[in-house]
Motif scaffolding. Structure first.
Motif, PDB file in Angstrom:
ATOM      1  N   ASN A 194       0.807  -1.226   0.000  1.00  0.00           N
ATOM      2  CA  ASN A 194       0.000   0.000   0.000  1.00  0.00           C
ATOM      3  C   ASN A 194       0.841   1.278   0.000  1.00  0.00           C
ATOM      4  O   ASN A 194       0.305   2.374   0.104  1.00  0.00           O
ATOM      5  N   ARG A 195       2.153   1.124  -0.077  1.00  0.00           N
ATOM      6  CA  ARG A 195       3.048   2.280  -0.163  1.00  0.00           C
ATOM      7  C   ARG A 195       4.332   1.859  -0.858  1.00  0.00           C
ATOM      8  O   ARG A 195       4.573   0.669  -1.088  1.00  0.00           O
ATOM      9  N   SER A 196       5.160   2.834  -1.181  1.00  0.00           N
ATOM     10  CA  SER A 196       6.449   2.519  -1.794  1.00  0.00           C
ATOM     11  C   SER A 196       7.364   1.873  -0.756  1.00  0.00           C
ATOM     12  O   SER A 196       7.329   2.226   0.425  1.00  0.00           O
ATOM     13  N   VAL A 197       8.163   0.939  -1.199  1.00  0.00           N
ATOM     14  CA  VAL A 197       9.047   0.191  -0.305  1.00  0.00           C
ATOM     15  C   VAL A 197      10.488   0.623  -0.555  1.00  0.00           C
ATOM     16  O   VAL A 197      10.955   0.640  -1.694  1.00  0.00           O
ATOM     17  N   THR A 198      11.186   0.981   0.505  1.00  0.00           N
ATOM     18  CA  THR A 198      12.564   1.452   0.384  1.00  0.00           C
ATOM     19  C   THR A 198      13.547   0.279   0.444  1.00  0.00           C
ATOM     20  O   THR A 198      13.181  -0.853   0.810  1.00  0.00           O
ATOM     21  N   VAL A 199      14.786   0.568   0.120  1.00  0.00           N
ATOM     22  CA  VAL A 199      15.842  -0.445   0.221  1.00  0.00           C
ATOM     23  C   VAL A 199      16.005  -0.893   1.671  1.00  0.00           C
ATOM     24  O   VAL A 199      16.222  -2.081   1.951  1.00  0.00           O
ATOM     25  N   LEU A 200      15.899   0.060   2.606  1.00  0.00           N
ATOM     26  CA  LEU A 200      16.011  -0.283   4.028  1.00  0.00           C
ATOM     27  C   LEU A 200      14.885  -1.219   4.446  1.00  0.00           C
ATOM     28  O   LEU A 200      15.109  -2.168   5.211  1.00  0.00           O
ATOM     29  N   ASP A 201      13.684  -0.976   3.960  1.00  0.00           N
ATOM     30  CA  ASP A 201      12.557  -1.870   4.252  1.00  0.00           C
ATOM     31  C   ASP A 201      12.859  -3.296   3.798  1.00  0.00           C
ATOM     32  O   ASP A 201      12.615  -4.263   4.528  1.00  0.00           O
ATOM     33  N   CYS A 202      13.390  -3.414   2.584  1.00  0.00           N
ATOM     34  CA  CYS A 202      13.717  -4.737   2.035  1.00  0.00           C
ATOM     35  C   CYS A 202      14.818  -5.405   2.840  1.00  0.00           C
ATOM     36  O   CYS A 202      14.772  -6.615   3.094  1.00  0.00           O
ATOM     37  N   PHE A 203      15.815  -4.612   3.262  1.00  0.00           N
ATOM     38  CA  PHE A 203      16.925  -5.161   4.052  1.00  0.00           C
ATOM     39  C   PHE A 203      16.423  -5.689   5.392  1.00  0.00           C
ATOM     40  O   PHE A 203      16.785  -6.794   5.812  1.00  0.00           O
ATOM     41  N   ILE A 204      15.576  -4.900   6.069  1.00  0.00           N
ATOM     42  CA  ILE A 204      15.031  -5.325   7.363  1.00  0.00           C
ATOM     43  C   ILE A 204      14.184  -6.583   7.198  1.00  0.00           C
ATOM     44  O   ILE A 204      14.275  -7.523   7.999  1.00  0.00           O
ATOM     45  N   ALA A 205      13.377  -6.622   6.151  1.00  0.00           N
ATOM     46  CA  ALA A 205      12.534  -7.794   5.909  1.00  0.00           C
ATOM     47  C   ALA A 205      13.389  -9.028   5.622  1.00  0.00           C
ATOM     48  O   ALA A 205      13.137 -10.109   6.173  1.00  0.00           O
ATOM     49  N   PHE A 206      14.416  -8.872   4.769  1.00  0.00           N
ATOM     50  CA  PHE A 206      15.264 -10.009   4.417  1.00  0.00           C
ATOM     51  C   PHE A 206      16.028 -10.517   5.639  1.00  0.00           C
ATOM     52  O   PHE A 206      16.114 -11.729   5.864  1.00  0.00           O
ATOM     53  N   MET A 207      16.590  -9.604   6.429  1.00  0.00           N
ATOM     54  CA  MET A 207      17.325 -10.013   7.626  1.00  0.00           C
ATOM     55  C   MET A 207      16.396 -10.714   8.622  1.00  0.00           C
ATOM     56  O   MET A 207      16.798 -11.691   9.263  1.00  0.00           O
ATOM     57  N   SER A 208      15.181 -10.228   8.737  1.00  0.00           N
ATOM     58  CA  SER A 208      14.221 -10.863   9.640  1.00  0.00           C
ATOM     59  C   SER A 208      13.923 -12.290   9.192  1.00  0.00           C
ATOM     60  O   SER A 208      13.858 -13.216  10.019  1.00  0.00           O
ATOM     61  N   LEU A 209      13.757 -12.480   7.895  1.00  0.00           N
ATOM     62  CA  LEU A 209      13.489 -13.813   7.352  1.00  0.00           C
ATOM     63  C   LEU A 209      14.684 -14.746   7.559  1.00  0.00           C
ATOM     64  O   LEU A 209      14.521 -15.913   7.923  1.00  0.00           O
ATOM     65  N   ILE A 210      15.888 -14.237   7.350  1.00  0.00           N
ATOM     66  CA  ILE A 210      17.097 -15.060   7.525  1.00  0.00           C
ATOM     67  C   ILE A 210      17.284 -15.438   8.991  1.00  0.00           C
ATOM     68  O   ILE A 210      17.589 -16.598   9.322  1.00  0.00           O
ATOM     69  N   LEU A 211      17.108 -14.478   9.887  1.00  0.00           N
ATOM     70  CA  LEU A 211      17.344 -14.744  11.306  1.00  0.00           C
ATOM     71  C   LEU A 211      16.309 -15.701  11.885  1.00  0.00           C
ATOM     72  O   LEU A 211      16.645 -16.565  12.698  1.00  0.00           O
ATOM     73  N   ILE A 212      15.057 -15.558  11.467  1.00  0.00           N
ATOM     74  CA  ILE A 212      14.052 -16.490  11.985  1.00  0.00           C
ATOM     75  C   ILE A 212      14.270 -17.884  11.387  1.00  0.00           C
ATOM     76  O   ILE A 212      13.950 -18.894  12.014  1.00  0.00           O
TER      77      ILE A 212
END
Length: 228
Positions: free
Chosen positions: A107-125
């Motif tokens: 529902n909004r534009s996604v920044t590079v930081l957003d993608c980084f946080i999401a990817f790191m969260s997926l890797i860590l879990i």
């Protein structure tokens, strides 16, 4: 490790399930960014445990002993298995991040930081999921239906730890802190706007430390009991 595992096709059911689930979950758009990634984390948490158990049990006992002779160390073999599972988890994590971006599901534009946080969260879990699942593989003890159910119970309870803590009396609430800290990853993704600050980094480090501690305990028990 990956070649042997791919030849067994054991990865197909969990990988396909995650891909299909991701596609179906973005059928209706738009979606909130981090809430969607939090749900993806919860799904990947369960899927990676499935991958971990099947990959850990790919080799029969004799084949594993031959592999250990070539590697000269069980720690090397174990590390290779963990890295193999993490590689597969990283591919699924990339898919979970990139697919909704391609179809414009947010529902909004996604920044590079957003993608980084999401990817790191997926890797860590995923790392946390692996560290739990190894204790339920045949490499540690005989796998039964009850062990599968216990693993599923631990994973699900750790995801909803905050809700359980609110229900329990204050004197028992501290007991929940021994649960795997998957809830910390979900808490990070609980806000629609996230900054990469000290609190987020400390939570990530806690998840890493918890996972490493479980790996250490696993190896110590294996060596002490000669389960290899």
């Amino acid at each position: 490790m990956l070649q042997d595992y791919i030849r067994t096709y054991s990865f197909v059911p969990p990988v396909l399930l995650f891909i299909i689930w991701t596609i179906v979950s973005y059928t209706y758009v738009p979606n909130p960014v981090f809430d969607s990634f939090a749900i993806a984390c919860a799904a990947l948490y369960l899927i990676v445990a499935w991958l971990a158990i099947t990959l850990m049990d790919t080799e029969e006992l004799v084949q594993q002993q031959i592999t250990m002779l070539h590697a000269n160390s069980y720690v090397k073999v174990f590390s290779a298995k963990i890295l193999s599972i993490l590689f597969l988890a990283a591919l699924l994590s990339l898919f979970a991040v990139i697919y909704p971006l391609i179809i414009g599901a947010f529902n909004r534009s996604v920044t590079v930081l957003d993608c980084f946080i999401a990817f790191m969260s997926l890797i860590l879990i995923s790392l946390l999921s692996i560290s739990i699942a190894v204790f339920f593989s045949r490499a540690f003890h005989s796998r039964t239906l009850s062990s599968w159910l216990l693993l599923a119970l631990i994973l699900v309870v750790s995801l909803v730890r905050s809700g359980i803590e609110n229900v329990l009396p204050d004197s028992f609430a501290l007991v929940t802190w021994v649960l795997p800290p998957s809830f910390m990853i979900l808490d990070i993704l609980g806000e629609e706007t996230i900054k990469l600050g000290p609190i987020t980094l400390l939570k990530w480090l806690y998840v890493i430390a918890y996972s490493v501690l479980l790996f250490y305990i696993f190896l110590k028990v294996k060596v002490r009991k000669g389960l290899y």
